[in-house]
Every structure is written in C-alpha cells, then in structure tokens.
Design an enzyme around this catalytic site. Structure first.
Site, short mmCIF file in Angstrom:
data_model
loop_
_atom_site.label_atom_id
_atom_site.label_comp_id
_atom_site.label_asym_id
_atom_site.label_seq_id
_atom_site.Cartn_x
_atom_site.Cartn_y
_atom_site.Cartn_z
N LYS A 183 0.85 -1.20 0.00
CA LYS A 183 0.00 0.00 0.00
C LYS A 183 0.88 1.25 0.00
CE LYS A 183 -3.25 -2.99 0.64
NZ LYS A 183 -4.63 -3.28 0.44
C1 LIG Z 1 -5.35 -4.55 1.01
C2 LIG Z 1 -6.83 -4.53 1.01
C3 LIG Z 1 -7.58 -5.00 2.10
C4 LIG Z 1 -7.02 -5.76 3.25
O1 LIG Z 1 -5.89 -5.31 3.82
P1 LIG Z 1 -4.93 -6.27 4.65
O2 LIG Z 1 -4.24 -5.27 5.50
O3 LIG Z 1 -4.03 -6.93 3.68
O4 LIG Z 1 -5.73 -7.23 5.45
C5 LIG Z 1 -8.96 -4.85 2.07
N1 LIG Z 1 -9.59 -4.32 1.03
C6 LIG Z 1 -8.90 -3.88 -0.06
C7 LIG Z 1 -9.68 -3.29 -1.18
C8 LIG Z 1 -7.52 -3.99 -0.10
O5 LIG Z 1 -6.86 -3.60 -1.19
#
Ligand SMILES: *Cc1c(COP(=O)(O)O)cnc(C)c1O
Length: 387
Positions: A183
C-alpha cells in the site's frame, strides 16, 4: 544484486529505521504511545475524530461490521471487482455478500448499481476506492442515508485521496485503511478503523483487545480490570513496532503520495499514444492516491492474450499482475453461492484485460522506460502471433 523490477516495494528511509529502533530500546512493545500517535495521525488525514489501530485491514473491516451489528441473516453489498478481503470480511461476521458490478471506466461501483441490489435484508454497504481511485462516495453516502443503511468505506487502497476536497476515509459511518507493504504507506501488517462515532470506536477498541473495556491497558489506572472481558473479543492489536514504523510513514505521507503522482504521470505520458492500451480513468473533482498503476488492453484482446503478456513481462524479470479476478468467480464463492461466468459482465470483461505494472517510489526513469518498452514488445508479439 538482481536486475529485476518488482511489482511493488515499500518506501523505507532512515526515519522509519530510527523510530522502530527507538521503540525497541524503549521496552514498551504493545499498547503504548506509538499506537496512540499513529491512530491520531491516520484519523487526522481522514478528518475523523477516532482512529483504532488493528493488525490488518481485513480485521479492521471485520470489526467495523461487528460494531455495526452486522451478522447472520443480513446482506452486505460489496464490489465484484476488488480485493477478496472486501467480501471475506462479510463472511467473517456470518452475513451474506451481495456483489455489485463495476463501471467500465473507473472500475468502481456506481451508486445505481448498489441501489438496485438493496433489499429489506441489506444491513450495510461496503464501498471500495479501487486502486486508490475514489469511489462515487458522496453519492453513495447520500443513498445509504436515504435508505438508512450503514456505509463502510473500504479505503484500504486510498489513503491520501479526496473527493471534492473531502478526504478518503471520511465517508459513511466508518472507514478502514490497510498498511500492508504494497500500500502507499505500510506498517508491515496493519490497519486503522476511522470513525466519528464514539460508541462504534469504543466497541472496536474493545473487540480488538479480547473484549476488554475500551482502552484497558495492562498497567493502566483500572487496576485489576485487565482480566475483565466484557464480551468475546479478538487479539487484533497492532504492536508498537508496527505503529512506530507507521508514524514515520505518516510524517512522510505527502512526499510519498506526490512521488507516486509523478510516477503515474511518467507512465501516462509514456503510454498514452499506444492504441492497444486504455489508461486509468480519473473522474473530475477526485484526487487520486496512486496505490497501483493498472493499464487495460483494449477489446481486441482477451484473457489469454493478457496472461501471455504478463508471463512475457515476468520472463524479463518485470513484476506484473492480473489485479483483480472478480471475487464472485473465485472458487469459494462459486461453490457456496453458485455464481458463474456471465453474472458480472463488466467485472469479468475488465478483469481479463487489466495489467498491474511495477509501481514503487524508488522507480527510476530508466526502469519506467524498460517496463513500457517490454510491455509494448509483448503486446506486439501477441498481436503478430494472432495474424
Ligand atoms: C489490502 C486490502 C484490504 C485488506 O488489507 P490487509 O491489511 O491486507 O488485510 C482490504 N480491502 C482492499 C480493497 C484492499 O486492497
């Protein structure tokens, strides 16, 4: 050293290393000052009064739904075109996911598509800012209010974005950010729930901490209450090392986002003249926060062509991926709910032609050029072999 170009890579500087090391030396590794600081920084960016740090975006979404009272017998509307966590969180609380198809331009779900799926069982709507492109949040918020249904903003891909100058994360009853390493900003693993609702924030704090009274700390003033569990909770806490990393990243957030904007512009200007490619669509009045850079092949290509192009990029040690396969067509959802090809025409068509390209802050102009050249070569090859 390898010459490979990864799909993503976190942006870590000496500041992050110093903050994490300082926390290690402090002796306080859980439920300490860094977590509180990180929560405040994230809440501030989303113009919210509360931030509740958890160990992942997925657990944040689960706690948000639990705190809203979503459970068995309820339906929750969620995008067909998204990362699987935005549907799994609904299963985690025992409710039923109802999938909305996407817009072929922005790849986000339009408010009309959500409204058409509302029934008397609909308890919540999960709206996702896909790839960091703000969803039609103002309109979706209005329709959620009109129908008195809770809106959860899954802004796991959108930190730093905005719609009509309102920040991503500020829409609906509650928003959830993720800090996974791919991210914009990372804590290794982690998430933050943001809300203006005191009771909802308190419930999330309790649920992440084994059902203890909100904000109960081992050595806090409530002596003896550490072992009083008011409800069945989870251990979804974020540790101080993660939070220290997150504080450093949040202090650098504007720089990080600006660098990603420049990188996206480099890709855009390099690829805009290619007739085979459709570049990301960004609506007016939205400020994109670039999570990934995803191009689409035009409608002369199919899923096999796309997979060949990705395989070709990977053979040249260039990271590329097929973000995202439609969630309802993943094995579990097919088996459980009977979804089949044709049920979500837009998500299916789009997802067969998307290619996520390498995208990280340390990327050089040379690397962008090499990725684009190789991509164009692979497209040519697929085109030639067809004729
Ligand atoms: C990355 C992501 C998540 C979940 O995040 P994690 O921290 O990996 O559990 C949820 N929704 C979307 C759209 C994402 O891209």
């Amino acid at each position: 050293m390898s010459n490979s170009i990864p799909l993503s890579q976190p942006d870590i500087t000496d500041l992050e290393i110093r903050y994490v090391t300082d926390t290690l030396r402090s002796g306080r590794l859980a439920l300490g000052p860094r977590m509180a600081e990180f929560e405040e920084l994230v809440a501030l960016r989303a113009a919210r009064t509360h931030g509740v740090a958890v160990n992942s975006g997925t657990s944040g979404l689960q706690l948000a739904l639990l705190a809203l009272g979503v459970g068995p017998g309820d339906e929750v509307i969620t995008p067909a075109f998204s990362f699987v966590a935005s549907a799994n969180c609904i299963l985690h609380v025992g409710a039923k996911p109802v999938f909305a198809d996407c817009d072929p331009g922005t790849l986000n779900v339009r408010p009309e598509s959500i409204e058409a799926l509302i029934t008397e069982k609909t308890k919540a709507i999960i709206a996702v800012d896909v790839f960091g492109n703000p969803a039609y949040m103002a309109e979706i918020e209005a329709l959620a209010n009109r129908h008195e249904i809770a809106l959860v903003e899954d802004c796991c891909e959108g930190l730093g974005g905005a719609v009509k100058n309102r920040p991503i994360g500020s829409f609906g009853r509650v928003g959830v950010f993720s800090f996974y390493p791919n991210k914009q900003v990372t804590t290794g693993e982690g998430g933050v729930i943001v809300t203006d609702d005191d009771a909802l924030a308190g419930m999330c704090r309790s649920l992440r901490n084994q059902g203890r009274a909100a904000d109960n700390r081992e050595s806090g003033p409530g002596l003896g209450s550490w072992l009083v569990h008011e409800r069945v909770g989870y251990n979804y806490r974020m540790c101080e090392l993660q939070a220290a990393l997150g504080v450093a990243q949040m202090e650098r957030l504007d720089d990080i986002i600006d660098t990603r904007h420049l990188l996206a512009e480099k890709y855009n200007s390099r690829l805009v003249t290619n007739p085979h490619l459709i570049l990301p669509t960004i609506e007016r009045e939205t400020r994109m926060s670039w999570f990934v850079y995803v191009v689409r092949l035009n409608d002369q290509f199919d899923g096999t062509d796309r997979d060949e192009i990705i395989a070709g990029l990977r053979r040249h040690e260039i990271g590329a991926s097929n973000y995202f396969p439609p969630i309802p067509l993943l094995p579990f959802f097919r088996k459980t709910y009977g979804y089949k090809p044709g049920d979500f025409p837009m998500a299916e068509t789009m997802s067969q032609r998307t290619i996520a390209l390498p995208f990280y802050n340390a990327m050089t102009d040379y690397e962008v050029d090499l990725v684009c050249q190789t991509l164009e070569l692979m497209i040519q090859r697929v085109t030639f072999s067809r004729n």
